[in-house]
Design a protein around this motif. Structure first.
Motif, PDB file in Angstrom:
ATOM      1  N   ASP A 379      30.903 -72.932 -30.651  1.00 54.22           N
ATOM      2  CA  ASP A 379      31.034 -74.290 -31.177  1.00 54.22           C
ATOM      3  C   ASP A 379      29.771 -75.129 -30.992  1.00 54.22           C
ATOM      4  OD1 ASP A 379      33.710 -73.798 -31.857  1.00 54.22           O
ATOM      5  OD2 ASP A 379      34.376 -74.277 -29.821  1.00 54.22           O
ATOM      6  N   ASP A 380      28.822 -74.651 -30.195  1.00 47.06           N
ATOM      7  CA  ASP A 380      27.636 -75.447 -29.886  1.00 47.06           C
ATOM      8  C   ASP A 380      26.536 -75.275 -30.936  1.00 47.06           C
ATOM      9  OD1 ASP A 380      28.454 -76.608 -27.450  1.00 47.06           O
ATOM     10  OD2 ASP A 380      27.990 -74.763 -26.368  1.00 47.06           O
ATOM     11  N   THR A 381      25.732 -76.308 -31.081  1.00 43.02           N
ATOM     12  CA  THR A 381      24.435 -76.165 -31.731  1.00 43.02           C
ATOM     13  C   THR A 381      23.457 -75.675 -30.667  1.00 43.02           C
ATOM     14  OG1 THR A 381      24.822 -77.892 -33.373  1.00 43.02           O
ATOM     15  CG2 THR A 381      22.525 -77.424 -32.814  1.00 43.02           C
ATOM     16  N   TYR A 382      22.586 -74.752 -31.069  1.00 40.84           N
ATOM     17  CA  TYR A 382      21.628 -74.170 -30.130  1.00 40.84           C
ATOM     18  C   TYR A 382      20.202 -74.505 -30.536  1.00 40.84           C
ATOM     19  CZ  TYR A 382      25.013 -71.386 -27.524  1.00 40.84           C
ATOM     20  OH  TYR A 382      26.046 -70.997 -26.709  1.00 40.84           O
ATOM     21  N   TYR A 383      19.310 -74.389 -29.569  1.00 43.40           N
ATOM     22  CA  TYR A 383      17.876 -74.383 -29.841  1.00 43.40           C
ATOM     23  C   TYR A 383      17.328 -73.029 -29.407  1.00 43.40           C
ATOM     24  CZ  TYR A 383      17.586 -79.334 -30.967  1.00 43.40           C
ATOM     25  OH  TYR A 383      17.730 -80.569 -31.577  1.00 43.40           O
ATOM     26  N   ALA A 384      16.586 -72.394 -30.315  1.00 41.62           N
ATOM     27  CA  ALA A 384      15.925 -71.138 -29.997  1.00 41.62           C
ATOM     28  C   ALA A 384      14.532 -71.453 -29.470  1.00 41.62           C
ATOM     29  CB  ALA A 384      15.840 -70.262 -31.241  1.00 41.62           C
ATOM     30  N   VAL A 385      14.225 -70.941 -28.291  1.00 39.65           N
ATOM     31  CA  VAL A 385      12.944 -71.207 -27.629  1.00 39.65           C
ATOM     32  C   VAL A 385      12.214 -69.878 -27.490  1.00 39.65           C
ATOM     33  CG1 VAL A 385      11.829 -72.244 -25.623  1.00 39.65           C
ATOM     34  CG2 VAL A 385      14.062 -73.098 -26.381  1.00 39.65           C
ATOM     35  N   SER A 386      11.082 -69.757 -28.176  1.00 44.62           N
ATOM     36  CA  SER A 386      10.422 -68.466 -28.341  1.00 44.62           C
ATOM     37  C   SER A 386       9.126 -68.378 -27.546  1.00 44.62           C
ATOM     38  CB  SER A 386      10.140 -68.229 -29.827  1.00 44.62           C
ATOM     39  OG  SER A 386       9.435 -67.035 -30.028  1.00 44.62           O
ATOM     40  N   PHE A 387       8.956 -67.247 -26.844  1.00 41.89           N
ATOM     41  CA  PHE A 387       7.760 -66.986 -26.040  1.00 41.89           C
ATOM     42  C   PHE A 387       7.112 -65.706 -26.562  1.00 41.89           C
ATOM     43  CE2 PHE A 387      10.895 -69.237 -23.630  1.00 41.89           C
ATOM     44  CZ  PHE A 387      10.200 -70.215 -22.935  1.00 41.89           C
ATOM     45  N   ILE A 388       5.900 -65.834 -27.090  1.00 39.35           N
ATOM     46  CA  ILE A 388       5.203 -64.728 -27.734  1.00 39.35           C
ATOM     47  C   ILE A 388       3.960 -64.365 -26.935  1.00 39.35           C
ATOM     48  CG2 ILE A 388       3.875 -64.069 -29.793  1.00 39.35           C
ATOM     49  CD1 ILE A 388       5.814 -65.792 -31.417  1.00 39.35           C
ATOM     50  N   SER A 389       3.737 -63.067 -26.785  1.00 38.12           N
ATOM     51  CA  SER A 389       2.545 -62.586 -26.089  1.00 38.12           C
ATOM     52  C   SER A 389       1.733 -61.681 -27.007  1.00 38.12           C
ATOM     53  CB  SER A 389       2.925 -61.811 -24.829  1.00 38.12           C
ATOM     54  OG  SER A 389       1.780 -61.181 -24.263  1.00 38.12           O
ATOM     55  N   TYR A 390       0.423 -61.871 -26.981  1.00 42.53           N
ATOM     56  CA  TYR A 390      -0.490 -61.021 -27.745  1.00 42.53           C
ATOM     57  C   TYR A 390      -1.277 -60.078 -26.841  1.00 42.53           C
ATOM     58  CZ  TYR A 390       0.473 -63.190 -32.182  1.00 42.53           C
ATOM     59  OH  TYR A 390       1.114 -63.593 -33.334  1.00 42.53           O
ATOM     60  N   GLU A 391      -0.801 -59.874 -25.624  1.00 44.04           N
ATOM     61  CA  GLU A 391      -1.405 -58.856 -24.772  1.00 44.04           C
ATOM     62  C   GLU A 391      -1.315 -57.495 -25.470  1.00 44.04           C
ATOM     63  OE1 GLU A 391      -3.103 -59.085 -22.164  1.00 44.04           O
ATOM     64  OE2 GLU A 391      -2.439 -60.739 -20.873  1.00 44.04           O
ATOM     65  N   ALA A 392      -2.311 -56.648 -25.259  1.00 41.39           N
ATOM     66  CA  ALA A 392      -2.271 -55.292 -25.797  1.00 41.39           C
ATOM     67  C   ALA A 392      -1.079 -54.548 -25.202  1.00 41.39           C
ATOM     68  CB  ALA A 392      -3.572 -54.567 -25.469  1.00 41.39           C
ATOM     69  N   PRO A 393      -0.486 -53.600 -25.946  1.00 44.97           N
ATOM     70  CA  PRO A 393       0.704 -52.892 -25.455  1.00 44.97           C
ATOM     71  C   PRO A 393       0.561 -52.319 -24.050  1.00 44.97           C
ATOM     72  CG  PRO A 393       0.390 -52.396 -27.771  1.00 44.97           C
ATOM     73  CD  PRO A 393      -0.807 -53.211 -27.343  1.00 44.97           C
ATOM     74  N   GLU A 394      -0.626 -51.853 -23.686  1.00 43.20           N
ATOM     75  CA  GLU A 394      -0.804 -51.242 -22.364  1.00 43.20           C
ATOM     76  C   GLU A 394      -0.976 -52.279 -21.257  1.00 43.20           C
ATOM     77  OE1 GLU A 394      -4.872 -51.494 -24.343  1.00 43.20           O
ATOM     78  OE2 GLU A 394      -2.814 -50.967 -24.929  1.00 43.20           O
ATOM     79  N   ARG A 395      -1.002 -53.561 -21.587  1.00 42.94           N
ATOM     80  CA  ARG A 395      -1.229 -54.604 -20.574  1.00 42.94           C
ATOM     81  C   ARG A 395      -0.097 -55.649 -20.583  1.00 42.94           C
ATOM     82  NH1 ARG A 395      -5.342 -57.852 -21.265  1.00 42.94           N
ATOM     83  NH2 ARG A 395      -5.670 -58.166 -19.043  1.00 42.94           N
ATOM     84  N   ARG A 396       1.119 -55.208 -20.844  1.00 41.57           N
ATOM     85  CA  ARG A 396       2.241 -56.140 -20.993  1.00 41.57           C
ATOM     86  C   ARG A 396       3.153 -56.233 -19.779  1.00 41.57           C
ATOM     87  NH1 ARG A 396       4.067 -54.185 -27.029  1.00 41.57           N
ATOM     88  NH2 ARG A 396       2.618 -55.467 -28.239  1.00 41.57           N
ATOM     89  N   GLU A 397       2.824 -55.562 -18.702  1.00 44.04           N
ATOM     90  CA  GLU A 397       3.748 -55.526 -17.579  1.00 44.04           C
ATOM     91  C   GLU A 397       4.033 -56.925 -17.041  1.00 44.04           C
ATOM     92  OE1 GLU A 397       6.529 -54.369 -15.117  1.00 44.04           O
ATOM     93  OE2 GLU A 397       5.593 -53.072 -16.634  1.00 44.04           O
ATOM     94  N   GLY A 398       2.995 -57.769 -16.980  1.00 46.46           N
ATOM     95  CA  GLY A 398       3.203 -59.132 -16.503  1.00 46.46           C
ATOM     96  C   GLY A 398       4.151 -59.904 -17.407  1.00 46.46           C
ATOM     97  N   PHE A 399       4.025 -59.709 -18.720  1.00 49.28           N
ATOM     98  CA  PHE A 399       4.936 -60.382 -19.651  1.00 49.28           C
ATOM     99  C   PHE A 399       6.369 -59.923 -19.430  1.00 49.28           C
ATOM    100  CE2 PHE A 399       7.392 -60.217 -23.591  1.00 49.28           C
ATOM    101  CZ  PHE A 399       7.416 -61.555 -23.927  1.00 49.28           C
ATOM    102  N   PHE A 400       6.586 -58.613 -19.264  1.00 49.00           N
ATOM    103  CA  PHE A 400       7.945 -58.112 -19.056  1.00 49.00           C
ATOM    104  C   PHE A 400       8.553 -58.661 -17.770  1.00 49.00           C
ATOM    105  CE2 PHE A 400       6.538 -54.485 -21.876  1.00 49.00           C
ATOM    106  CZ  PHE A 400       7.372 -54.823 -22.919  1.00 49.00           C
ATOM    107  N   GLN A 401       7.741 -58.769 -16.725  1.00 56.25           N
ATOM    108  CA  GLN A 401       8.249 -59.341 -15.477  1.00 56.25           C
ATOM    109  C   GLN A 401       8.633 -60.806 -15.672  1.00 56.25           C
ATOM    110  OE1 GLN A 401       4.697 -57.403 -13.104  1.00 56.25           O
ATOM    111  NE2 GLN A 401       6.174 -58.230 -11.659  1.00 56.25           N
ATOM    112  N   PHE A 402       7.761 -61.550 -16.350  1.00 54.70           N
ATOM    113  CA  PHE A 402       8.067 -62.957 -16.647  1.00 54.70           C
ATOM    114  C   PHE A 402       9.337 -63.066 -17.485  1.00 54.70           C
ATOM    115  CE2 PHE A 402       7.726 -65.864 -20.302  1.00 54.70           C
ATOM    116  CZ  PHE A 402       7.924 -67.079 -19.668  1.00 54.70           C
TER     117      PHE A 402
END
Length: 466
Positions: A379-402
């Protein structure tokens, strides 16, 4: 056959791969693989584990039928499950028609967009507007493959956004609307209240929280009967060259070449907010204004859907968490006790200094869906809040932890739901708590797929385990 998704975070090789070209061929495939797990894939513009399967993968890329028909006073479009949005929109435009809502990108297949709750801004998701779904599945009575067209409103609530758990989506039917035009311009704000107040005048707007500057850049949008602007072509070129390409090349240079979080923070505090020309009002067709070429550069993304009355809390927490993850400062004291009570204190401490966010945080209003488990269902209206990372695939571990801390913490603190088609660190207990209509969805899946043939291990664990 080796399969990799757009984001390159999924890489798998199933035992069998099929790309049928018709509904009858889909049924033939289901006969051949009976007793095995089957996952359907579309454009693979998804980052979650939903497409993963090591037994049987069925691609819908050739299920691309398109037809427009009148049903009484309404105009419908019947689309093969594999039809790409980028192909659908020009064909509809030739009839002066379009879809009732448009997401930010057009790379997805229509079945994939609906099955994961893809959304635009200011309206419901694509799932909400799906009026009928034709599914290939195993008949519970005979065990043989069959086709069923779902029109019953109660079952449609599950079939519209099913994550492929009710069978192979062969075709979807959607009531079209007439093509329309959208007026757009940019404004800069210091506070969230002012941006949200502007929604009354610009209901289709989306806005961006600029990290480290912590200002809001609003992309004001509304429908208009006005004709296409004389300089709309120039605006499109400006947008493509400066935003779709130029801004992203700068970010890629900062993140992948220079690898300087400090320089990235300086860029967003001092430069990024100047890239959009403010108060240039332009009118153009809906698909020109509401979509962008966001697939030009490989990235990864987590998107959280928060009830509208919790958005302020969400963004306050987000700001503090991003500064903590960047190593700029510890998370604010007011969040430390709630995080500790959730059992996330160690996880929070482990991400200090491991991830520097480097992209504007996109925020879009999504109206309530008539679905069982899309992110904006209820029943609620939502807001979608998006976080995008352009780190190279081999350097994404920090993003996944976040992303893991973000999802678990905001799920508890502000009832936020992660997007099913993006990075989705969620467990079955959280799904049960966040989706009150989960039992309805499970019952529909049991009716169409009692043996669980269309669930991969991740979906079986997340959606069907207690």
């Amino acid at each position: 056959m080796r399969i990799r998704n757009f984001g390159r975070n999924l890489d798998f090789t199933p035992d069998q791969y099929f790309a049928p070209q018709s509904a009858s061929e889909v049924l033939d495939v289901l006969v051949r693989v009976k007793g095995k797990r089957v996952r359907t894939i579309g454009a693979l513009h998804s980052w979650s584990e939903a497409p993963l399967e090591d037994e049987v993968v069925l691609s819908t890329e050739y299920l691309d039928g398109f037809r427009v028909e009148k049903r009484g006073t309404e105009t419908w479009v019947l689309l093969g499950g594999g039809c790409r949005l980028k192909d659908i929109l020009p064909k509809l435009d030739a009839h002066w028609l379009t879809l009732p809502t448009l997401g930010l990108i057009t790379e997805q297949s229509i079945a994939g967009a609906a099955a994961t709750g893809t959304h635009g801004s200011g309206r419901q998701s694509v799932s909400h507007f799906v009026d009928e779904v034709t599914l290939a599945h195993y008949d519970p009575a005979t065990g043989e493959p069959t086709l069923t067209t779902v029109r019953d409103p109660a079952l449609l609530r599950s079939a519209r956004c099913s994550l492929g758990c009710m069978g192979v989506v062969v075709e979807v039917g959607i009531r079209c609307r007439e093509q329309y035009r959208v007026e757009e311009h940019f404004s800069l704000y210091d506070d969230l209240t002012s941006v949200r107040d502007a929604e009354r005048e610009f209901p289709l707007q989306q806005f961006f929280l600029i990290p480290y500057a912590w200002k809001y850049l609003a992309q004001h949008r509304r429908e208009t009967p006005a004709p296409r602007s004389r300089l709309a072509w120039l605006y499109r070129w400006y947008w493509f060259v400066c935003m779709d390409v130029g801004l992203h090349l700068v970010i890629l240079s900062l993140v992948r070449v220079l690898r300087s979080p400090r320089l990235a923070r300086w860029f967003f505090r001092n430069v990024a907010i100047t890239t959009a020309i403010r108060n240039w009002r332009v009118v153009d067709k809906s698909q020109s204004m509401l979509t962008m070429e966001h697939e030009l550069f490989r990235h990864i993304e987590i998107e959280m859907f928060v009830p509208s009355d919790r958005l302020g809390e969400m963004l306050d927490f987000t700001q503090s968490l991003l500064l903590h993850a960047a190593g700029v400062q510890e998370i604010e004291a007011r969040w430390q006790q709630p995080i500790a009570e959730l059992g996330l204190a160690d996880a929070l401490q482990s991400i200090h200094g491991v991830y520097g966010h480097h992209y504007p945080i996109c925020i879009r209003k999504v109206l309530a869906d008539d679905t069982a488990i899309s992110m904006s269902s209820g029943d609620d209206t939502y807001y979608a809040v998006s976080f995008i990372s352009y780190e190279a695939p081999e350097r994404r571990e920090g993003f996944f932890q976040f992303a893991a801390v973000l999802a678990h913490a905001t799920g508890e603190l502000v009832a936020a739901r992660p997007h099913w088609g993006k990075v989705c660190p969620i467990d079955s207990a959280e799904v049960v708590r966040l989706y009150p209509n989960l039992a309805e969805f499970r019952a529909a899946c049991e009716q169409f797929d009692p043996l669980g043939a269309f669930r991969n291990p991740w979906l079986a664990k997340v959606l069907f385990e207690e």
